[in-house]
Design an enzyme around this catalytic site. Structure first.
Site, mmCIF file in Angstrom:
data_model
loop_
_atom_site.group_PDB
_atom_site.id
_atom_site.type_symbol
_atom_site.label_atom_id
_atom_site.label_comp_id
_atom_site.label_asym_id
_atom_site.label_seq_id
_atom_site.Cartn_x
_atom_site.Cartn_y
_atom_site.Cartn_z
ATOM 1 N N PHE A 171 0.806 -1.230 0.000
ATOM 2 C CA PHE A 171 0.000 0.000 0.000
ATOM 3 C C PHE A 171 0.838 1.278 0.000
ATOM 4 O O PHE A 171 0.342 2.337 -0.379
ATOM 5 C CB PHE A 171 -0.953 0.022 1.217
ATOM 6 C CG PHE A 171 -0.281 0.444 2.507
ATOM 7 C CD1 PHE A 171 -0.053 1.789 2.785
ATOM 8 C CD2 PHE A 171 0.141 -0.492 3.442
ATOM 9 C CE1 PHE A 171 0.580 2.175 3.961
ATOM 10 C CE2 PHE A 171 0.766 -0.114 4.610
ATOM 11 C CZ PHE A 171 0.990 1.226 4.868
ATOM 12 N N LYS A 212 -1.307 -6.796 -9.504
ATOM 13 C CA LYS A 212 -2.314 -6.788 -8.444
ATOM 14 C C LYS A 212 -1.864 -5.770 -7.382
ATOM 15 O O LYS A 212 -0.950 -6.013 -6.616
ATOM 16 C CB LYS A 212 -2.447 -8.184 -7.803
ATOM 17 C CG LYS A 212 -3.743 -8.275 -7.055
ATOM 18 C CD LYS A 212 -3.703 -8.802 -5.640
ATOM 19 C CE LYS A 212 -2.857 -8.288 -4.597
ATOM 20 N NZ LYS A 212 -3.425 -7.240 -3.738
ATOM 21 N N GLU A 261 -5.134 -3.889 -1.978
ATOM 22 C CA GLU A 261 -6.576 -3.608 -1.939
ATOM 23 C C GLU A 261 -6.884 -2.323 -1.165
ATOM 24 O O GLU A 261 -7.964 -1.757 -1.299
ATOM 25 C CB GLU A 261 -7.330 -4.804 -1.325
ATOM 26 C CG GLU A 261 -7.049 -5.098 0.141
ATOM 27 C CD GLU A 261 -5.747 -5.874 0.398
ATOM 28 O OE1 GLU A 261 -4.931 -5.986 -0.531
ATOM 29 O OE2 GLU A 261 -5.563 -6.338 1.544
ATOM 30 N N SER A 289 5.228 -6.996 3.490
ATOM 31 C CA SER A 289 5.808 -7.324 4.797
ATOM 32 C C SER A 289 6.560 -8.661 4.724
ATOM 33 O O SER A 289 6.306 -9.483 3.843
ATOM 34 C CB SER A 289 4.696 -7.378 5.840
ATOM 35 O OG SER A 289 3.699 -8.278 5.398
ATOM 36 N N CYS A 302 9.704 1.885 3.351
ATOM 37 C CA CYS A 302 10.565 0.756 3.709
ATOM 38 C C CYS A 302 11.987 1.220 3.923
ATOM 39 O O CYS A 302 12.807 0.493 4.468
ATOM 40 C CB CYS A 302 10.509 -0.325 2.640
ATOM 41 S SG CYS A 302 11.176 0.255 1.090
ATOM 42 N N GLU A 322 9.152 -4.226 13.246
ATOM 43 C CA GLU A 322 8.993 -3.117 12.295
ATOM 44 C C GLU A 322 7.757 -2.331 12.714
ATOM 45 O O GLU A 322 6.654 -2.884 12.757
ATOM 46 C CB GLU A 322 8.795 -3.654 10.862
ATOM 47 C CG GLU A 322 8.573 -2.525 9.879
ATOM 48 C CD GLU A 322 8.315 -2.983 8.439
ATOM 49 O OE1 GLU A 322 7.637 -4.000 8.247
ATOM 50 O OE2 GLU A 322 8.786 -2.289 7.524
HETATM 51 P P1 NAD Z 1 1.422 -6.602 3.107
HETATM 52 O O1 NAD Z 1 2.433 -7.672 3.202
HETATM 53 O O2 NAD Z 1 0.319 -6.585 4.097
HETATM 54 O O3 NAD Z 1 0.706 -6.634 1.664
HETATM 55 C C1 NAD Z 1 1.452 -6.677 0.477
HETATM 56 C C2 NAD Z 1 0.632 -7.396 -0.596
HETATM 57 O O4 NAD Z 1 0.381 -8.736 -0.171
HETATM 58 C C3 NAD Z 1 -0.715 -6.759 -0.864
HETATM 59 O O5 NAD Z 1 -0.940 -6.757 -2.253
HETATM 60 C C4 NAD Z 1 -1.710 -7.663 -0.144
HETATM 61 O O6 NAD Z 1 -2.950 -7.734 -0.788
HETATM 62 C C5 NAD Z 1 -1.021 -9.012 -0.183
HETATM 63 N N1 NAD Z 1 -1.319 -9.829 1.006
HETATM 64 C C6 NAD Z 1 -1.559 -9.391 2.260
HETATM 65 N N2 NAD Z 1 -1.781 -10.442 3.080
HETATM 66 C C7 NAD Z 1 -1.680 -11.558 2.330
HETATM 67 C C8 NAD Z 1 -1.812 -12.951 2.614
HETATM 68 N N3 NAD Z 1 -2.085 -13.396 3.838
HETATM 69 N N4 NAD Z 1 -1.641 -13.826 1.603
HETATM 70 C C9 NAD Z 1 -1.356 -13.404 0.357
HETATM 71 N N5 NAD Z 1 -1.229 -12.087 0.040
HETATM 72 C C10 NAD Z 1 -1.378 -11.177 1.010
HETATM 73 O O7 NAD Z 1 2.233 -5.215 3.106
HETATM 74 P P2 NAD Z 1 1.649 -3.745 3.183
HETATM 75 O O8 NAD Z 1 1.118 -3.509 4.551
HETATM 76 O O9 NAD Z 1 0.792 -3.467 2.023
HETATM 77 O O10 NAD Z 1 2.989 -2.888 2.973
HETATM 78 C C11 NAD Z 1 3.846 -2.542 4.024
HETATM 79 C C12 NAD Z 1 5.011 -3.492 4.131
HETATM 80 O O11 NAD Z 1 5.724 -3.518 2.903
HETATM 81 C C13 NAD Z 1 6.027 -3.084 5.174
HETATM 82 O O12 NAD Z 1 6.467 -4.217 5.863
HETATM 83 C C14 NAD Z 1 7.158 -2.470 4.362
HETATM 84 O O13 NAD Z 1 8.433 -2.508 4.972
HETATM 85 C C15 NAD Z 1 7.121 -3.335 3.146
HETATM 86 N N6 NAD Z 1 7.741 -2.684 2.009
HETATM 87 C C16 NAD Z 1 8.964 -3.129 1.636
HETATM 88 C C17 NAD Z 1 9.611 -2.525 0.592
HETATM 89 C C18 NAD Z 1 10.979 -2.970 0.187
HETATM 90 O O14 NAD Z 1 11.469 -2.511 -0.836
HETATM 91 N N7 NAD Z 1 11.616 -3.856 0.933
HETATM 92 C C19 NAD Z 1 9.001 -1.459 -0.092
HETATM 93 C C20 NAD Z 1 7.724 -1.052 0.315
HETATM 94 C C21 NAD Z 1 7.100 -1.681 1.366
#
Ligand code: NAD
Length: 489
Positions: A149, A173, A176, A226, A281, A382
């Site tokens: 997000f 994708k 959401e 994450s 991040c 985090e």
């Molecule tokens: P998230 O892991 O909750 O979601 C990421 C994606 O995974 C979304 O598209 C979501 O729909 C999907 N998702 C969520 N739960 C799922 C599940 N149980 N099974 C399958 N798919 C699932 O992450 P977020 O909250 O959207 O973003 C924040 C996180 O992203 C933080 O931890 C941040 O550090 C990380 N991030 C990392 C980088 C990097 O370059 N390392 C860059 C941006 C964000």
């Protein structure tokens, strides 16, 4: 209320689903759109469109493929302000931050426009007498991206332009929670008029992710999110024989040496820790002061935190917006409480924030926690909010040891005026993105967006030549053409 559709085979399609996720303006609390929670049916349709489009797209000369990207770049530039507004409305960051995000997206399109040079292969003549050897790069087929997000506009562009320019077709994708940004960008993609099915958009959450991970025709997957989900995606996609890279979470240390320019360090660290409400991040979240840096830096950073203007990102003068939603606000406030229970002191406490006119917003003000204990839950977790934890050590060796003891390795920064301290840090620190007198060490589009340890699973990263490697497979051809087979002219 905006209706979110999928974009499949160059058509906007309304999915037949019964569940939706709210897209909330995090500053006002208002529901501004509903994301359809799609699954296998919609992923199958998008993948079929992409699969059908692949043979012709692959045969399209790379010079012609990049013409579409030039057009996309111009449309992104022409709509820069409007995309920025959409990002602010659904993601909460300030308009300046949202527009800066899109600058990075556009840069990636520009770099991928160099694909005729970037994807060339290699050749060696006479590897044995009369035998030549050639390495070609060919596209994989259908590739997919699963996005988080926090950078709804930029992160898909770490991959999309490279995947398309190298001759792959593509399914994205988005998160959401923030589906409006990609909706807007796909309206521009529609104007680019790519051949049917070359680039497709499917909305959803877990079910759509699982359908992507399991789809036999999707060859490569990039994920950003994450760490727990990154591990899950990496494992399941790899089990299904796919090429995969998965960026995970972070807990980025910044070391402040006593010889640093304290005012510059404070300004930059405050921007890094509190910019985008700490939901980057590459946000620094753990400041380690060395020796007498402690007193100077602590006082300055507390002033910077307390004086930051918090509010709605579209309002003038606002330096920091809200968190993504009320759940995040609650989680971050609980973590601040946990830090205090574990022995830390909240020198600036951002809990209980309320912004006039935006009382339903998910605001947490900048927070500074001193004396966070190593190995405490606060230290390990985090936070992903505007919280800077502080620790103190006496030497740079201790500071690097502390930084390296963390499971994450996304970014590490050092503030110093000493070249030898800088070199030691660059050499020894275990992080993929390193900043020296830099607070957000975000690699330019022509460098890989790195990440180590629990912040990254895979080998090739997004952006630049790593993306070219990731989205192509190498074919090595060894040729012999005996002279006696040639017709005599
Ligand atoms: P998230 O892991 O909750 O979601 C990421 C994606 O995974 C979304 O598209 C979501 O729909 C999907 N998702 C969520 N739960 C799922 C599940 N149980 N099974 C399958 N798919 C699932 O992450 P977020 O909250 O959207 O973003 C924040 C996180 O992203 C933080 O931890 C941040 O550090 C990380 N991030 C990392 C980088 C990097 O370059 N390392 C860059 C941006 C964000």
């Amino acid at each position: 209320m905006t209706k979110i559709l999928n974009y499949i085979n160059n058509e906007w399609v309304e999915p037949k689903v019964s569940e939706y996720a709210d897209v909330i303006n995090p500053a006002t609390g208002e529901v501004i759109a509903k994301t359809p929670l799609c699954g296998k049916v919609e992923v199958d349709a998008a993948t079929k469109a992409a699969s059908d489009a692949f043979p012709a797209w692959r045969r399209t000369p790379v010079q012609d493929r990049i013409q579409y990207l030039f057009k996309l770049r111009d449309l992104l530039l022409a709509n820069h302000d409007e995309i920025g507004r959409v990002i602010t409305e659904e993601c909460g960051k300030t308009l300046g931050e949202a527009k800066a995000e899109m600058v990075r997206a556009i840069e990636n399109v520009e770099v991928a426009c160099g694909m005729p040079m970037m994807m060339k292969g290699e050749m060696a003549e006479d590897v044995a007498r009369g035998i030549d050897e050639i390495m070609l790069r060919q596209p994989l087929g259908v590739c997919a991206t699963i996005a988080p997000f926090n950078f709804p506009g930029m992160i898909p562009f770490w991959y999309l332009p490279y995947a398309l320019a190298t001759g792959n077709t593509y399914v994205i994708k988005p998160s959401e929670k923030v589906s409006l940004t990609m909706k807007f960008i796909f309206e521009l993609i529609d104007q680019v008029d790519f051949p049917k099915g070359v680039v497709n958009l499917v909305n959803g959450a877990k079910d759509s992710v699982d359908a992507i991970l399991d789809h036999p025709d999707i060859r490569a997957i990039t994920f950003v999110g994450s760490t727990n989900i990154a591990k899950y995606v990496y494992r399941r996609a790899a089990e299904n024989g796919k090429r995969v890279q998965a960026q995970g979470g972070a807990k980025n240390p910044v070391i402040i040496m006593p010889d640093a320019d304290m005012e510059m360090a404070t300004d930059i660290v405050a921007d890094s820790a509190f910019g985008c409400a700490g939901q980057r991040c590459l946000a620094v979240s753990l400041a380690v002061t060395v020796a007498e840096a402690h007193n100077n830096f602590t006082e300055l950073i507390c002033d910077a935190a307390a004086s930051r203007t918090v509010g709605y990102g579209l309002d003038d003068g606002v330096q920091m917006g809200p968190l993504i939603d009320q759940n995040s606000k609650e989680r971050v406030e609980q973590l601040i409480g946990l830090g205090a229970k574990e022995g830390a002191t909240a020198l600036v406490d951002g809990r209980g924030a309320s912004v006039k006119g935006y009382e339903n917003g998910a605001f947490v003000r900048p927070t500074v926690l001193a004396d966070v204990q190593p190995n405490s839950d606060m230290w390990k977790t985090e936070i992903f909010g505007p919280v800077l934890s502080m620790m103190h050590v006496n030497t740079i060796d201790d500071a690097i040891k502390l930084a390296n003891s963390h499971v994450y390795g996304n970014q590490a920064s050092l503030f110093t005026s000493s070249g030898s301290a800088a070199r030691k840090f660059r050499y020894e620190v275990e992080a993929g993105n390193v900043g020296i007198n830099i607070g957000v060490a975000a690699p330019m589009a022509f460098f890989p967006f790195s990440g180590w340890k629990d912040s990254f699973f895979g080998d090739m990263h997004g952006q630049g030549m790593d993306a070219v490697e990731f989205f192509t497979q190498k074919k090595v051809v060894i040729e012999r053409w005996p002279k006696e087979w040639s017709r005599k002219f």
